[in-house]
Write a protein that holds these residues in place. Structure first.
Motif, PDB file in Angstrom:
ATOM      1  N   PRO A 183      -1.031  50.235 -27.800  1.00  0.00           N
ATOM      2  CA  PRO A 183      -0.211  49.066 -28.140  1.00  0.00           C
ATOM      3  C   PRO A 183       1.283  49.399 -28.120  1.00  0.00           C
ATOM      4  O   PRO A 183       1.663  50.531 -28.416  1.00  0.00           O
ATOM      5  CB  PRO A 183      -0.675  48.707 -29.558  1.00  0.00           C
ATOM      6  N   ASP A 184       2.120  48.406 -27.768  1.00  0.00           N
ATOM      7  CA  ASP A 184       3.565  48.689 -27.786  1.00  0.00           C
ATOM      8  C   ASP A 184       4.121  48.445 -29.191  1.00  0.00           C
ATOM      9  O   ASP A 184       3.435  47.912 -30.067  1.00  0.00           O
ATOM     10  CB  ASP A 184       4.301  47.873 -26.717  1.00  0.00           C
ATOM     11  N   ASP A 185       5.381  48.866 -29.390  1.00  0.00           N
ATOM     12  CA  ASP A 185       5.975  48.794 -30.726  1.00  0.00           C
ATOM     13  C   ASP A 185       6.023  47.367 -31.274  1.00  0.00           C
ATOM     14  O   ASP A 185       5.857  47.158 -32.471  1.00  0.00           O
ATOM     15  CB  ASP A 185       7.375  49.414 -30.725  1.00  0.00           C
ATOM     16  N   ASN A 186       6.249  46.376 -30.372  1.00  0.00           N
ATOM     17  CA  ASN A 186       6.312  44.987 -30.849  1.00  0.00           C
ATOM     18  C   ASN A 186       4.985  44.574 -31.451  1.00  0.00           C
ATOM     19  O   ASN A 186       4.928  43.946 -32.515  1.00  0.00           O
ATOM     20  CB  ASN A 186       6.638  44.032 -29.695  1.00  0.00           C
ATOM     21  N   LYS A 214       0.345  53.806 -36.835  1.00  0.00           N
ATOM     22  CA  LYS A 214      -0.249  54.565 -35.718  1.00  0.00           C
ATOM     23  C   LYS A 214      -1.318  55.537 -36.208  1.00  0.00           C
ATOM     24  O   LYS A 214      -1.293  55.936 -37.375  1.00  0.00           O
ATOM     25  CB  LYS A 214       0.853  55.361 -35.015  1.00  0.00           C
TER      26      LYS A 214
END
Ligand code: ADP
Ligand code: MG
Length: 355
Positions: A145-148, A285
């Motif tokens: 997944p990306d940070d957003n 994370k």
């Protein structure tokens, strides 16, 4: 991203107890015993009763499975019809009626989370889903997944957003954010073991060992009239696949459970990183340190099962400091280079020497 269910390597690195496996109770029996085992909560359960069980082995199986089935109907994160899943799908801040059991587990989980400053957090579900370890199909998700996406999920996470309202003969859960979800996966096994122990106590059994996966409750003595002994699996070296030591722990009537980072993980194929199913709520994370497993001995399996996960988030050094400050019994295994080293808190010593 490839999901590794249980490779040979994971088996050798697996932290668990022989209570879950046949042949745990080493030596010759001098008293009769009844043993049963089976599947539950996507894992397995085992019960050993010394002496007789009212109604015999079939009755024991029937009653134990009834207890475990009802827990699944209450707290499963995967069964979309469980009470807990219905609360998760209840996208409203209005209170939601639940059984006393669900309220009890949530109260105990919130308490453990507060004790560990949020390291174990049963509202972490949106992040568990995002990283592909929850009920959302992994093939519908990006590999990492990306940070957003992580930040958006983190807005839906937090023990401060979850409340239990206990009234006379009723209990309700309430969320401050309609998107909040509760994932009791990390305490489910411990709760299951406690409920089996409760069943044994209700039936007047004085000597037993019950386990749901790596969460164990014991009482009294084993068939040889000795303290129940369970083993922490300790890998030797990474090369020595399949080889491991077993560290005997004398339970002295306590509960014991293990959290392991190698049991359930994925490999991020781009970077080759190992992504654990244990999420650090502070970063959103998976944990990345080299602590392989942490075992906790304590009064109830629900408590040890919640605490072991939180301590895994902290990592061995911090966990040992935390445990020693509170006279908590813990045993950690850490990968140091190609070696696996173990450490334990002062309070753990008494369980490493059998009477
Ligand atoms: P282990 O036996 O290795 O501790 P469990 O199955 O008991 O593993 O718990 C891991 C599960 O708990 C994850 O699959 C996830 O659903 C949930 N989880 C992950 N991280 C956390 C956390 N920090 N706090 C609470 N639950 C978590
Ligand atoms: Mg746990």
């Amino acid at each position: 991203m490839k999901k590794i269910a249980l490779s040979l390597l994971t088996v050798s690195l697996l932290a668990g107890f022989c209570a879950g496996l046949a042949g745990c109770d080493i030596g010759t029996s001098s008293r009769s015993e009844i043993k049963i085992g089976g599947k539950t909560m996507g894992t397995f359960y085992n019960i050993t009763v010394i002496g007789d069980y009212p109604g015999g082995q079939d009755q024991l199986r029937h009653e134990a499975e009834e207890v475990l089935d009802s827990i699944n109907k209450e707290i499963s994160f995967f069964d979309r019809n469980s009470e807990l899943s219905r609360f998760n799908q209840h996208r409203s801040t209005e209170p939601f009626k639940v059984s006393q059991d669900v309220a009890d587990v949530v109260i105990a989980s919130i308490r453990a989370g507060q004790e560990l400053h949020g390291a174990v957090d049963v509202t972490v579900g949106p992040l568990v889903n995002l990283w592909g370890f929850g009920h959302v199909k992994p093939e519908t998700l990006p590999p990492v997944p990306d940070d957003n996406a992580i930040n958006a999920a983190r807005k839906r996470v937090g023990l401060d957003k979850l409340h239990v309202i206990v009234g006379y003969n009723s209990a309700q859960l309430k969320k401050d954010n309609p998107q909040l979800e509760v994932d009791l996966s990390t305490v489910g096994e411990g709760f299951g073991a406690d409920k089996l122990a409760e069943l044994m106590d209700r039936r007047g059994i004085q000597n037993y060992m019950v386990s749901v996966a790596g969460a164990i409750r014991t009482k009294g003595l084993n068939s040889r009239g000795k303290d129940w002994v369970v083993a922490i699996e300790h890998p030797t070296t990474e090369q020595a696949v399949g080889q491991r030591l077993e560290i005997p722990v004398c339970t002295k009537g306590q509960a014991i459970s293990t959290s392991g980072s190698y049991r359930n993980y994925k490999i991020d194929e781009k970077t080759g990183t190992r992504l654990s199913h244990i999420i650090d709520p502070a970063t959103g994370k998976p944990i990345t340190h080299h602590t392989v497993s942490i075992t906790v001995v304590g009064p109830t399996a629900l408590w040890t099962d919640a605490i072991d996960t939180g301590l895994m988030v902290m990592g061995s050094d911090e966990a040992l400091r935390y445990a020693n400050e509170r006279s908590m019994a813990i045993y950690t295994i850490v990968k140091e280079g190609n070696e696996f080293k173990s450490h334990y808190s002062k309070a753990m010593q008494q369980y490493l020497v059998c009477d």
